[in-house]
Design a protein around this motif. Structure first.
Motif, PDB file in Angstrom:
ATOM      1  N   LEU A 348       0.827  -1.205   0.000  1.00  0.00           N
ATOM      2  CA  LEU A 348       0.000   0.000   0.000  1.00  0.00           C
ATOM      3  C   LEU A 348       0.866   1.262   0.000  1.00  0.00           C
ATOM      4  N   ILE A 349       0.510   2.204  -0.850  1.00  0.00           N
ATOM      5  CA  ILE A 349       1.200   3.496  -0.894  1.00  0.00           C
ATOM      6  C   ILE A 349       0.361   4.509  -0.139  1.00  0.00           C
ATOM      7  N   VAL A 350       0.935   5.063   0.916  1.00  0.00           N
ATOM      8  CA  VAL A 350       0.259   6.063   1.741  1.00  0.00           C
ATOM      9  C   VAL A 350       0.883   7.414   1.419  1.00  0.00           C
ATOM     10  N   ASP A 351       0.125   8.291   0.814  1.00  0.00           N
ATOM     11  CA  ASP A 351       0.628   9.618   0.417  1.00  0.00           C
ATOM     12  C   ASP A 351       0.237  10.624   1.495  1.00  0.00           C
ATOM     13  N   THR A 352       1.106  10.781   2.488  1.00  0.00           N
ATOM     14  CA  THR A 352       0.797  11.693   3.599  1.00  0.00           C
ATOM     15  C   THR A 352       0.779  13.150   3.151  1.00  0.00           C
ATOM     16  N   ARG A 353       1.574  13.477   2.139  1.00  0.00           N
ATOM     17  CA  ARG A 353       1.559  14.857   1.637  1.00  0.00           C
ATOM     18  C   ARG A 353       0.223  15.174   0.971  1.00  0.00           C
ATOM     19  N   ARG A 354      -0.308  14.194   0.252  1.00  0.00           N
ATOM     20  CA  ARG A 354      -1.600  14.415  -0.379  1.00  0.00           C
ATOM     21  C   ARG A 354      -2.706  14.526   0.683  1.00  0.00           C
ATOM     22  N   MET A 355      -2.590  13.739   1.730  1.00  0.00           N
ATOM     23  CA  MET A 355      -3.548  13.850   2.834  1.00  0.00           C
ATOM     24  C   MET A 355      -3.543  15.265   3.408  1.00  0.00           C
ATOM     25  N   ARG A 356      -2.337  15.796   3.597  1.00  0.00           N
ATOM     26  CA  ARG A 356      -2.199  17.147   4.144  1.00  0.00           C
ATOM     27  C   ARG A 356      -2.717  18.193   3.150  1.00  0.00           C
ATOM     28  N   ARG A 357      -2.438  17.953   1.882  1.00  0.00           N
ATOM     29  CA  ARG A 357      -2.878  18.905   0.862  1.00  0.00           C
ATOM     30  C   ARG A 357      -4.408  18.958   0.785  1.00  0.00           C
ATOM     31  N   ASN A 358      -5.031  17.814   0.919  1.00  0.00           N
ATOM     32  CA  ASN A 358      -6.488  17.777   0.889  1.00  0.00           C
ATOM     33  C   ASN A 358      -7.095  18.507   2.087  1.00  0.00           C
ATOM     34  N   ILE A 359      -6.399  18.440   3.216  1.00  0.00           N
ATOM     35  CA  ILE A 359      -6.855  19.183   4.398  1.00  0.00           C
ATOM     36  C   ILE A 359      -6.691  20.685   4.157  1.00  0.00           C
ATOM     37  N   ASP A 360      -5.509  21.061   3.681  1.00  0.00           N
ATOM     38  CA  ASP A 360      -5.209  22.490   3.466  1.00  0.00           C
ATOM     39  C   ASP A 360      -6.145  23.107   2.433  1.00  0.00           C
ATOM     40  N   ALA A 361      -6.574  22.305   1.467  1.00  0.00           N
ATOM     41  CA  ALA A 361      -7.427  22.833   0.398  1.00  0.00           C
ATOM     42  C   ALA A 361      -8.798  23.272   0.901  1.00  0.00           C
ATOM     43  N   LEU A 362      -9.140  22.886   2.120  1.00  0.00           N
ATOM     44  CA  LEU A 362     -10.466  23.211   2.658  1.00  0.00           C
ATOM     45  C   LEU A 362     -10.464  24.504   3.467  1.00  0.00           C
ATOM     46  N   GLN A 363      -9.396  25.271   3.359  1.00  0.00           N
ATOM     47  CA  GLN A 363      -9.348  26.655   3.864  1.00  0.00           C
ATOM     48  C   GLN A 363      -9.610  26.767   5.379  1.00  0.00           C
ATOM     49  N   GLY A 364      -9.249  25.720   6.089  1.00  0.00           N
ATOM     50  CA  GLY A 364      -9.412  25.749   7.540  1.00  0.00           C
ATOM     51  C   GLY A 364     -10.822  25.487   8.032  1.00  0.00           C
ATOM     52  N   LEU A 365     -11.758  25.261   7.115  1.00  0.00           N
ATOM     53  CA  LEU A 365     -13.156  25.089   7.506  1.00  0.00           C
ATOM     54  C   LEU A 365     -13.378  23.836   8.348  1.00  0.00           C
ATOM     55  N   VAL A 366     -12.547  22.821   8.175  1.00  0.00           N
ATOM     56  CA  VAL A 366     -12.729  21.588   8.953  1.00  0.00           C
ATOM     57  C   VAL A 366     -12.307  21.766  10.411  1.00  0.00           C
ATOM     58  N   PHE A 367     -11.743  22.926  10.745  1.00  0.00           N
ATOM     59  CA  PHE A 367     -11.366  23.202  12.133  1.00  0.00           C
ATOM     60  C   PHE A 367     -12.380  24.126  12.814  1.00  0.00           C
ATOM     61  N   ALA A 368     -13.482  24.397  12.154  1.00  0.00           N
ATOM     62  CA  ALA A 368     -14.461  25.351  12.681  1.00  0.00           C
ATOM     63  C   ALA A 368     -14.993  24.931  14.046  1.00  0.00           C
ATOM     64  N   GLU A 369     -15.256  23.651  14.223  1.00  0.00           N
ATOM     65  CA  GLU A 369     -15.802  23.202  15.508  1.00  0.00           C
ATOM     66  C   GLU A 369     -14.803  23.438  16.636  1.00  0.00           C
ATOM     67  N   ALA A 370     -13.521  23.106  16.384  1.00  0.00           N
ATOM     68  CA  ALA A 370     -12.501  23.311  17.410  1.00  0.00           C
ATOM     69  C   ALA A 370     -12.382  24.789  17.771  1.00  0.00           C
ATOM     70  N   ALA A 371     -12.444  25.651  16.754  1.00  0.00           N
ATOM     71  CA  ALA A 371     -12.372  27.092  17.006  1.00  0.00           C
ATOM     72  C   ALA A 371     -13.593  27.564  17.779  1.00  0.00           C
ATOM     73  N   SER A 372     -14.751  27.049  17.449  1.00  0.00           N
ATOM     74  CA  SER A 372     -15.981  27.444  18.134  1.00  0.00           C
ATOM     75  C   SER A 372     -15.947  27.057  19.607  1.00  0.00           C
ATOM     76  N   ILE A 373     -15.454  25.871  19.889  1.00  0.00           N
ATOM     77  CA  ILE A 373     -15.362  25.415  21.282  1.00  0.00           C
ATOM     78  C   ILE A 373     -14.394  26.290  22.069  1.00  0.00           C
ATOM     79  N   TYR A 374     -13.287  26.664  21.431  1.00  0.00           N
ATOM     80  CA  TYR A 374     -12.312  27.529  22.106  1.00  0.00           C
ATOM     81  C   TYR A 374     -12.923  28.893  22.409  1.00  0.00           C
ATOM     82  N   LEU A 375     -13.625  29.467  21.431  1.00  0.00           N
ATOM     83  CA  LEU A 375     -14.259  30.768  21.629  1.00  0.00           C
ATOM     84  C   LEU A 375     -15.376  30.704  22.670  1.00  0.00           C
TER      85      LEU A 375
END
Length: 454
Positions: A348-375
Motif C-alpha cells: 500500500l502506498i500512503v501519500d501523507t503529503r496528499r492527505m495534508r494537501r487535501n486538508i489544506d485545500a479546505l481553507q481551515g473550515l474543517v477546524f471550525a468546531e474546534a475554534a468554536s469550542i475555544y471561543l
C-alpha cells in the motif's frame, strides 16, 4: 465442485481446492473409513471388514464425475458413492461388502464431509486474517499522528488520524476472527444419526461409535443428530457473511481514498496490476474490486442459507440440497477478498503529503468546531457559533482561510481581544494537533488489539 471462470477470478485456488469435487468425495470416504473402524472397535462389524473398507476409501480409485452424475438421478451424492464403495469392497470380500455404511445415512456422510471441508476453509480464512490484521496494526502504529480527513455522508468533516482509521478497519476483522473460532468450536460437529436421527441400527453402541468417529476425524460429538437442526451451522455461515461485509467496508474506504481526485492511498502497481488497456494513466484498485464483489454477493448467499433452514420433519426436501450448493460460495468469496486485500496492504502506498494537501485545500473550515469550542469558553456557545458561522460564509465567498478571518475578527473586536489569546489561534488549525483525540483513542485500542493478536 466446479466454479465458473468468473468465480475463479474472485476467489483463490486454495479455497477452490477445499471444496472441489475430489476433496468433497475424499471427505465422504474419510467418513466411511472412520465409521467402519469405529464400528469394528465396538464389535458392530468384523475388524477384517473394516480393514477392507478402509483400504479402498480413496477418491482416486473412483470415477468421480460418474458418481456425481449418478447422484443427480439418485437424489443424493452419497447413494452412488456408497454403491461404488460397496462394489470395490466386494472385489476383495463379498462378506465385508455387506458391512459398508452400516447404520448410517446419506446425510450423515455429506454433512460430515462438508464439516471437514469447512474446517480446512476456516484455516485458510484464519491464516489470511492473521496476516491482514497484522499489516493493518503495523500501519496504524506508524500513522497514529498522520492527519487525514474524516468524511461523513461522503463529505469532508474534520481531521482525524490515519492510524485511527486503520484501527477501525482492523478491529472488526479481529472480532470476526475470534467469533469464527468460537462458532467453529460449536458447529464443526460429526453428523451421525442414521435414517431418522436415532441411530436405531447401532442400538446401545451408537454413542461409542460416534465418539470414536469424532476422535478419528477430530470433530466434536453432537448432542444429537442435526439433520434438520441447522442453527449452529447457520451461525457459522453468517459469521463468514459478516466478515465479508467488514472486508467490503474496508475495500470501500480504500477505493474511495484511491480515487484520482483524492489520491491519499494507492494499491501497488506493476506487472500489469490495475492497468487499463486504453488509459495508461489509470491505476485501478483491483484488490478493492475483488473484496467489493465478494461483499456484494455475500448477502444473497446468506439469505439463501437462512431460507433453507425450514427443513421438513427429519430430512429436508430441496432446502438441505440448496444449502449444500450455497455453502461454499461464502467461503470462496471471503477468502478471495482476504487474499486480495493482503496483496493491497503488502504494498500500500500512503501519500501523507496528499492527505495534508487535501486538508489544506479546505481553507481551515474543517477546524471550525474546534475554534468554536475555544471561543465558547470566553464568549459563550451561542455567540461563538454565530461568529464562526458568519466567518465560514465569508471564507467560502472570498476563498480565504478561516484562521486568518478569525484572527482579523478578534483583533478588530476590543472585547474579543481582551478575552481571547490570539497566539493560540494557529494551534487550533494545526492538522497534527487536531489528531490528538483520535490518536489517544487509537493508541488505547491498538494496544488492546496487539495483545489480542498474540
Amino acid at each position: 465442485m466446479s466454479v465458473s471462470i468468473f468465480d475463479s477470478f474472485l476467489t483463490t485456488p486454495e479455497m477452490i481446492k477445499v471444496f472441489d469435487d475430489t476433496s468433497i468425495v475424499q471427505a465422504m470416504f474419510d467418513f466411511e473409513e472412520a465409521l467402519a473402524n469405529a464400528e469394528a472397535a465396538e464389535g458392530v462389524i468384523p475388524e477384517a471388514a473394516a480393514r477392507t473398507i478402509a483400504s479402498v476409501c480413496n477418491a482416486q480409485l473412483y470415477d468421480i464425475p460418474a458418481i456425481i452424475q449418478a447422484g443427480r438421478r439418485a437424489g443424493a451424492l452419497a447413494i452412488p458413492l456408497v454403491k461404488e464403495l460397496t462394489k470395490a469392497v466386494a472385489l476383495t470380500n463379498q462378506e465385508s461388502a455387506t458391512h459398508v455404511h452400516w447404520g448410517s445415512t446419506s446425510q450423515d456422510v455429506l454433512d460430515t464431509a462438508m464439516v471437514l471441508a469447512t474446517r480446512e476453509a476456516l484455516k485458510l480464512i484464519d491464516d489470511g486474517l492473521g496476516e491482514l490484521t497484522a499489516q493493518l496494526l503495523k500501519l496504524a502504529d506508524q500513522h497514529l499522528s498522520t492527519p487525514v480527513l474524516a468524511r461523513t455522508l461522503m463529505q469532508p468533516a474534520q481531521v482525524t488520524s490515519f492510524g485511527f482509521k486503520l484501527v477501525g478497519w482492523a478491529a472488526p476483522l479481529m472480532r470476526a476472527r475470534e467469533q469464527l473460532r468460537e462458532q467453529s468450536a460449536r458447529a464443526l460437529q460429526l453428523q451421525l444419526g442414521g435414517a431418522v436421527g436415532t441411530l436405531a441400527v447401532l442400538g446401545d453402541k451408537g454413542p461409542a461409535v460416534a465418539q470414536r468417529m469424532a476422535d478419528a476425524l477430530q470433530l466434536k460429538v453432537a448432542d444429537a443428530a442435526w439433520h434438520t437442526q441447522r442453527d449452529e451451522w447457520m451461525r457459522l455461515g453468517m459469521e463468514v457473511a459478516v466478515l465479508t461485509g467488514s472486508l467490503g467496508k474496508m475495500a470501500t474506504d480504500l477505493s474511495l481514498m484511491a480515487q484520482g481526485e483524492i489520491a491519499e492511498l494507492a494499491e501497488p502497481s506493476g506487472n500489469g496490476r490495475g492497468g487499463s488497456s486504453a488509459m495508461p494513466h489509470k491505476r485501478n484498485p483491483v484488490s478493492s474490486m475483488i473484496a467489493l464483489a465478494a461483499a456484494n454477493r455475500a448477502p444473497q448467499h446468506a439469505a439463501a442459507l437462512l431460507a433453507a433452514m425450514g427443513q421438513q420433519h427429519e430430512r429436508g426436501l430441496g432446502n438441505w440440497q440448496a444449502e449444500l450448493a450455497e455453502w461454499p460460495a461464502l467461503f470462496l468469496g471471503a477468502h478471495g477478498a482476504i487474499k486480495a486485500l493482503n496483496e493491497a496492504f503488502a504494498g500500500l502506498i500512503v501519500d501523507t503529503r496528499r492527505m495534508r494537501r487535501n486538508i489544506d485545500a479546505l481553507q481551515g473550515l474543517v477546524f471550525a468546531e474546534a475554534a468554536s469550542i475555544y471561543l465558547a469558553s470566553a464568549i459563550g456557545r451561542p455567540n461563538a457559533h454565530a461568529l464562526l458561522e458568519k466567518l465560514t460564509q465569508r471564507v467560502v465567498e472570498t476563498q480565504g482561510h478561516l484562521a486568518d478571518a478569525l484572527t482579523v475578527a478578534i483583533k478588530e473586536d476590543p472585547q474579543l481581544s481582551k478575552q481571547i489569546d490570539i497566539s493560540k489561534i494557529q494551534d487550533l488549525f494545526d492538522p497534527v494537533q487536531a489528531t490528538g483525540a483520535a490518536r489517544a483513542l487509537a493508541e488505547r485500542q491498538l494496544k488492546s488489539l496487539q495483545q489480542d493478536s498474540r
